[in-house]
Design an enzyme around this catalytic site. Structure first.
Site, short mmCIF file in Angstrom:
data_model
loop_
_atom_site.label_atom_id
_atom_site.label_comp_id
_atom_site.label_asym_id
_atom_site.label_seq_id
_atom_site.Cartn_x
_atom_site.Cartn_y
_atom_site.Cartn_z
N LYS A 96 0.81 -1.21 0.13
CA LYS A 96 -0.13 -0.09 -0.01
C LYS A 96 1.04 1.14 -0.09
O LYS A 96 0.23 2.29 -0.21
CB LYS A 96 -1.08 0.00 1.27
CG LYS A 96 -1.76 1.20 1.41
CD LYS A 96 -2.57 1.19 2.58
CE LYS A 96 -3.66 2.10 2.74
NZ LYS A 96 -4.21 2.03 4.20
N LEU B 101 3.12 -10.28 4.96
CA LEU B 101 3.79 -9.50 5.90
C LEU B 101 3.17 -8.33 6.20
O LEU B 101 3.66 -7.42 6.96
CB LEU B 101 5.20 -9.36 5.42
CG LEU B 101 6.19 -10.66 5.31
CD1 LEU B 101 6.27 -10.93 3.92
CD2 LEU B 101 7.64 -10.20 5.88
N GLU C 246 0.43 -3.11 10.01
CA GLU C 246 0.77 -1.98 10.91
C GLU C 246 1.63 -2.83 12.20
O GLU C 246 1.18 -3.86 12.62
CB GLU C 246 -0.56 -1.28 11.52
CG GLU C 246 -1.34 -0.67 10.38
CD GLU C 246 -0.68 0.46 9.84
OE1 GLU C 246 0.45 1.17 10.62
OE2 GLU C 246 -1.10 1.07 8.84
N THR D 125 4.17 -12.45 14.86
CA THR D 125 5.12 -12.10 15.72
C THR D 125 5.01 -12.82 17.13
O THR D 125 4.03 -13.27 17.34
CB THR D 125 5.01 -10.43 16.26
OG1 THR D 125 5.85 -10.04 17.28
CG2 THR D 125 3.46 -10.21 16.37
N ASP D 126 6.25 -12.74 17.90
CA ASP D 126 6.18 -13.21 19.22
C ASP D 126 5.53 -12.52 20.35
O ASP D 126 5.02 -13.24 21.44
CB ASP D 126 7.53 -13.65 19.59
CG ASP D 126 8.51 -12.40 19.90
OD1 ASP D 126 7.91 -11.30 19.63
OD2 ASP D 126 9.43 -12.55 20.45
N GLU D 127 4.85 -11.35 20.06
CA GLU D 127 4.39 -10.73 20.81
C GLU D 127 2.95 -10.98 20.92
O GLU D 127 2.05 -10.76 22.26
CB GLU D 127 4.23 -9.07 20.39
CG GLU D 127 5.61 -8.44 20.46
CD GLU D 127 5.51 -7.02 20.22
OE1 GLU D 127 4.48 -6.47 20.74
OE2 GLU D 127 6.37 -6.29 19.59
N TYR E 111 -1.41 -3.70 19.01
CA TYR E 111 -0.90 -4.38 18.14
C TYR E 111 -0.88 -5.97 18.15
O TYR E 111 -1.12 -6.79 17.22
CB TYR E 111 0.57 -3.81 17.95
CG TYR E 111 1.47 -4.60 17.11
CD1 TYR E 111 1.27 -4.88 15.95
CD2 TYR E 111 2.68 -5.32 17.88
CE1 TYR E 111 2.23 -5.88 15.26
CE2 TYR E 111 3.47 -5.99 17.29
CZ TYR E 111 3.08 -6.45 15.67
OH TYR E 111 4.20 -6.95 15.09
N LYS F 133 -2.51 -8.81 15.82
CA LYS F 133 -1.82 -10.03 15.16
C LYS F 133 -2.21 -11.26 15.65
O LYS F 133 -2.36 -12.30 14.81
CB LYS F 133 -0.38 -9.94 15.43
CG LYS F 133 0.20 -8.81 14.74
CD LYS F 133 0.26 -8.74 13.15
CE LYS F 133 1.23 -9.79 12.63
NZ LYS F 133 1.22 -9.81 11.10
N LEU G 50 13.73 0.97 17.75
CA LEU G 50 14.73 1.13 19.14
C LEU G 50 16.27 1.42 18.31
O LEU G 50 16.66 2.51 18.87
CB LEU G 50 14.65 0.23 20.08
CG LEU G 50 15.69 0.35 21.14
CD1 LEU G 50 15.60 1.57 21.94
CD2 LEU G 50 15.85 -0.95 21.94
N ASN H 17 16.94 -4.01 27.11
CA ASN H 17 16.99 -2.79 26.22
C ASN H 17 18.15 -2.03 26.71
O ASN H 17 18.68 -1.31 25.62
CB ASN H 17 15.76 -2.09 26.25
CG ASN H 17 14.53 -2.68 25.56
OD1 ASN H 17 14.70 -3.67 24.88
ND2 ASN H 17 13.39 -2.31 25.80
N ARG I 13 6.11 2.58 28.78
CA ARG I 13 4.99 2.35 27.85
C ARG I 13 4.07 1.62 28.63
O ARG I 13 4.29 0.60 29.46
CB ARG I 13 5.30 1.56 26.70
CG ARG I 13 4.32 1.03 25.89
CD ARG I 13 4.95 -0.23 24.86
NE ARG I 13 5.81 0.45 23.84
CZ ARG I 13 6.84 -0.09 23.15
NH1 ARG I 13 6.87 -1.43 23.29
NH2 ARG I 13 7.38 0.40 22.29
#
Length: 354
Positions: free
Chosen positions: A33, A80, A83, A133-135, A159, A163, A199, A258, A293
Site C-alpha cells: 500500500k 507480511l 501495522e 510476531t512473538d508478541e 498491536y 496480530k 529502537l 534494552n 510504555r
C-alpha cells in the site's frame, strides 16, 4: 515459484525480497500500500530485475486483491503487510484492526477462492505463509522459560492483539476449509533499512545528532533479537519446505535487556564514529530514561528448536556481529535515513519532488 509478497516495501518484506531475488530463481510480485513504513528505496538494488514486479494496492481492497491474484497467478503468498509499531497502536488502534485483522481476512478469503479454482497440480503446490510476531504470546518472567509453538496467546497491546486475531483467522481457514497455510512467529528484528522509529535505528541516529537516547522505564525489558537477513532466510525456508498447517517460531537466540542494547550501540559508535556532536564526551551520556510504555511486556524469548530440527534453519549472526553490521550500515547510508526522517522518500514517490 512466483511468490506474491504483501508488505514487501517494509523492513522485513524488503529484506525478504532482496534475499529471494538475489539467491533463488523465484520471481516476486510485491503488493504494498506504501504507508509511511513502506519505502521503495529499500528495493533499489533489485527493482530492475525482470523477476521482480511492484503493485501498489491495499489488502483491505477486495476488488484489487482478487484482480492481482487473477493477473499474476502466484504459486505462494507470503503475507507480511501489517501495522507493526506498538506505540502507534496505543495512540491509534483503529488502523491496526483495519489492516491486521480485516485486511488479513480479505486477503486469506481471496486467496482461498483463488486456490480453490486452481488445477489440481497447482492446488497441491500452493502455500499461504502468514508471518506474525512473538508478541502474540504476551510476556515471560525472567526465569529462563521460552515461547514455544504451543504457548497460549496472551497479547498485551492493540498491536499484538490484532496480530493474534490475524493468526487465528489464518489457522481457522486451514481447519475449516483445508486451506494450505503455514504460520511463523518471529522475535524482534533488526538490521539495515529499519524504519527509524524503532529502537535500534532511533538510538543510532539520535546519537549521531546528539539527541537524547530514550529508554523506557529502567531499561530492563528483555527482547530476543533476530538479524533481519537471518529472518529472510528462515521465511524462504518455511515457504519452500514447511509442513502445511504447522507453526514455526523464529528467534535469534540473542536475549538482551534494552539498556544493554542501547549501551552496546553507544560503544560501537565510539569505535566506528568517534567524532561526537555538540561536544559530548561519551555517547552514553545521551541516555535518558523516560516514563514506561503502558502495558509494556517484560520479556520475550523464543525456542526456535522446531525450525532448526525439522527444517535445518539456524541464525548465522550473533547479536554482536549483527549489531556492528547494522551500525556500520546506518553510518554508510545516512542519505537513506535522512530521506525517511524528512519525509522526502514519500514525496518523491508521489511526484511531489523535494
Amino acid at each position: 515459484m512466483k511468490i506474491l509478497i504483501t508488505g514487501g516495501a517494509g523492513f522485513i518484506g524488503s529484506a525478504l525480497i532482496r534475499h529471494v531475488i538475489g539467491n533463488t530463481e523465484h520471481s516476486v510480485v510485491n503488493l504494498d500500500k506504501l504507508t509511511y513504513a513502506g519505502n521503495l528505496e529499500s528495493l533499489k538494488s533489485i527493482e530492475a530485475n525482470p523477476r521482480y514486479q511492484f503493485v501498489q494496492a491495499d489488502i483491505c481492497d477486495a476488488v484489487s486483491v482478487n484482480a492481482i491474484l487473477q493477473q499474476h497467478q502466484p504459486d505462494a503468498i507470503m503475507h507480511l503487510a501489517a501495522e507493526s509499531h506498538v506505540d502507534r497502536s496505543i495512540d491509534g488502534p483503529a488502523a491496526f484492526i483495519e489492516t491486521n485483522v480485516v485486511g488479513t481476512y480479505i486477503l486469506v478469503e481471496a486467496a482461498r477462492n483463488y486456490w480453490h479454482a486452481l488445477a489440481d497440480d497447482k492446488k497441491a503446490q500452493f502455500r499461504f505463509h502468514h508471518i506474525s510476531t512473538d508478541e502474540v504470546y504476551g510476556d515471560l518472567p525472567n526465569d529462563g522459560s521460552l515461547f514455544t509453538e504451543q504457548t497460549p496467546y496472551s497479547p498485551s497491546s492493540p498491536y499484538s492483539a490484532s496480530k493474534a486475531s490475524s493468526d487465528h483467522i489464518v489457522r481457522a481457514w486451514h481447519r475449516t476449509y483445508k486451506f494450505p497455510v503455514v504460520v511463523t512467529n518471529c522475535s524482534n528484528n533488526y538490521g539495515p533499512y529499519h524504519f527509524p522509529e524503532k529502537l535500534i535505528p532511533l538510538v543510532i541516529l539520535n546519537a549521531l545528532d546528539g539527541k537524547p537516547l530514550p529508554v523506557y522505564g529502567d531499561g530492563k525489558q528483555i527482547r530476543d533479537w533476530l538479524f533481519v537477513d537471518d529472518h529472510a532466510r528462515a521465511l524462504l525456508t518455511v515457504v519452500e519446505t514447511g509442513k502445511i498447517g504447522e507453526t514455526y517460531n523464529i528467534g535469534g537466540h540473542n536475549e538482551q535487556e534494552n539498556i544493554y542494547v542501547v549501551r552496546s550501540i553507544c560503544n560501537i559508535l565510539e569505535e566506528l564514529h568517534p567524532q561526537k556532536p555538540n561536544g559530548i564526551n561519551h555517547y552514553q551520556d545521551l541516555i535518558t530514561f523516560v516514563k514506561d510504555r503502558p502495558g509494556h511486556d517484560l520479556r520475550y524469548a523464543i525456542d526456535a528448536g522446531k525450525i532448526a530440527n525439522e527444517l535445518g534453519w539456524t541464525p548465522k549472526e550473533t547479536f554482536e556481529t549483527g549489531l556492528k553490521k547494522t551500525v556500520q550500515w546506518y553510518l554508510d547510508n545516512l542519505e537513506w535515513c535522512r530521506h525517511v526522517q524528512d519525509g522526502s522518500y514519500r514525496r518523491e514517490r508521489l511526484g511531489l519532488g523535494e
